[in-house]
Scaffold this motif. Structure first.
Motif, mmCIF file in Angstrom:
data_model
loop_
_atom_site.group_PDB
_atom_site.id
_atom_site.type_symbol
_atom_site.label_atom_id
_atom_site.label_comp_id
_atom_site.label_asym_id
_atom_site.label_seq_id
_atom_site.Cartn_x
_atom_site.Cartn_y
_atom_site.Cartn_z
ATOM 1 N N TYR A 26 0.848 -1.184 0.000
ATOM 2 C CA TYR A 26 0.000 0.000 0.000
ATOM 3 C C TYR A 26 0.887 1.239 0.000
ATOM 4 N N ILE A 27 0.537 2.209 -0.822
ATOM 5 C CA ILE A 27 1.214 3.503 -0.832
ATOM 6 C C ILE A 27 0.153 4.560 -0.576
ATOM 7 N N ALA A 28 0.432 5.423 0.399
ATOM 8 C CA ALA A 28 -0.523 6.457 0.788
ATOM 9 C C ALA A 28 0.187 7.793 0.960
ATOM 10 N N THR A 29 -0.590 8.858 0.938
ATOM 11 C CA THR A 29 -0.050 10.166 1.283
ATOM 12 C C THR A 29 0.109 10.218 2.802
ATOM 13 N N ALA A 50 -5.208 4.721 5.320
ATOM 14 C CA ALA A 50 -5.372 5.624 6.464
ATOM 15 C C ALA A 50 -4.661 5.075 7.697
ATOM 16 N N MET A 51 -4.744 3.765 7.909
ATOM 17 C CA MET A 51 -4.097 3.168 9.078
ATOM 18 C C MET A 51 -2.576 3.240 8.992
ATOM 19 N N ILE A 52 -2.005 2.955 7.814
ATOM 20 C CA ILE A 52 -0.540 2.984 7.726
ATOM 21 C C ILE A 52 -0.007 4.413 7.870
ATOM 22 N N ALA A 53 -0.744 5.393 7.349
ATOM 23 C CA ALA A 53 -0.321 6.783 7.523
ATOM 24 C C ALA A 53 -0.373 7.180 8.997
ATOM 25 N N SER A 54 -1.424 6.752 9.685
ATOM 26 C CA SER A 54 -1.549 7.056 11.116
ATOM 27 C C SER A 54 -0.440 6.406 11.922
ATOM 28 N N LEU A 55 -0.166 5.136 11.652
ATOM 29 C CA LEU A 55 0.899 4.438 12.374
ATOM 30 C C LEU A 55 2.268 5.057 12.100
ATOM 31 N N SER A 56 2.494 5.483 10.881
ATOM 32 C CA SER A 56 3.753 6.135 10.546
ATOM 33 C C SER A 56 3.900 7.433 11.338
ATOM 34 N N ALA A 57 2.833 8.201 11.420
ATOM 35 C CA ALA A 57 2.871 9.464 12.170
ATOM 36 C C ALA A 57 3.110 9.217 13.655
ATOM 37 N N VAL A 58 2.456 8.197 14.213
ATOM 38 C CA VAL A 58 2.656 7.866 15.626
ATOM 39 C C VAL A 58 4.096 7.420 15.861
ATOM 40 N N GLY A 59 4.627 6.590 14.982
ATOM 41 C CA GLY A 59 6.020 6.142 15.106
ATOM 42 C C GLY A 59 6.988 7.306 15.078
ATOM 43 N N ASP A 90 7.129 12.261 0.617
ATOM 44 C CA ASP A 90 5.810 12.677 1.102
ATOM 45 C C ASP A 90 4.800 11.535 1.055
ATOM 46 N N LEU A 91 5.285 10.309 1.004
ATOM 47 C CA LEU A 91 4.413 9.135 0.948
ATOM 48 C C LEU A 91 4.761 8.160 2.068
ATOM 49 N N VAL A 92 3.846 7.246 2.316
ATOM 50 C CA VAL A 92 4.051 6.173 3.277
ATOM 51 C C VAL A 92 3.823 4.859 2.537
ATOM 52 N N VAL A 93 4.739 3.913 2.735
ATOM 53 C CA VAL A 93 4.630 2.596 2.103
ATOM 54 C C VAL A 93 4.448 1.558 3.196
#
Length: 124
Positions: A26-29, A50-59, A90-93
């Motif tokens: 998955y690739i997200a903004t 949405a979940m991977i972006a949130s987890l990345s931000a929390v990390g 500017d992406l999350v993988v």
């Protein structure tokens, strides 16, 4: 952005088809909007983005607060697999591995770095 999304969709499909043990890519903004995905599981890709972006931000937040630097990646592990999340520009993988054991995480990280190099070429 549409052309980039199409190119990244091809990249993640090829990656999923060529790398053993990977169940989803998955690739997200950074704000959680889905850019591209390929998956062998039945999950809502927009929700996963949405979940991977949130987890990345929390990390990143935890790493900045406790270690005074950005995180390299976030790993969520369960008894049946794990997901590795990494920020690329500017992406999350996020890549999902189901059924893997502890010995596959090194290979997964190597494959993720290869995927990120391909993504970065597409973004130029």
């Amino acid at each position: 952005m549409e052309r980039t999304s199409e190119a990244l969709s091809k990249v993640v499909r090829d990656f999923l088809n060529n790398v053993e043990n990977i169940s989803g890519v998955y690739i997200a903004t950074l704000d959680g909007l889905l850019i591209a995905h390929a998956s062998r599981i039945d999950a809502d890709p927009d929700r996963v983005a949405a979940m991977i972006a949130s987890l990345s931000a929390v990390g990143d937040r935890v790493s900045k607060e406790l270690l005074n630097e950005d995180s390299n990646h976030v790993i969520v592990q369960s008894s049946t697999g794990y997901i590795v999340i990494k920020r690329v520009s500017d992406l999350v993988v996020g890549i999902l591995v189901q059924g893997g054991d502890d010995s596959t995480i090194g290979l997964t990280m190597l494959e993720l770095e290869r995927l990120i190099a391909t993504i970065q070429k597409q973004l130029r």
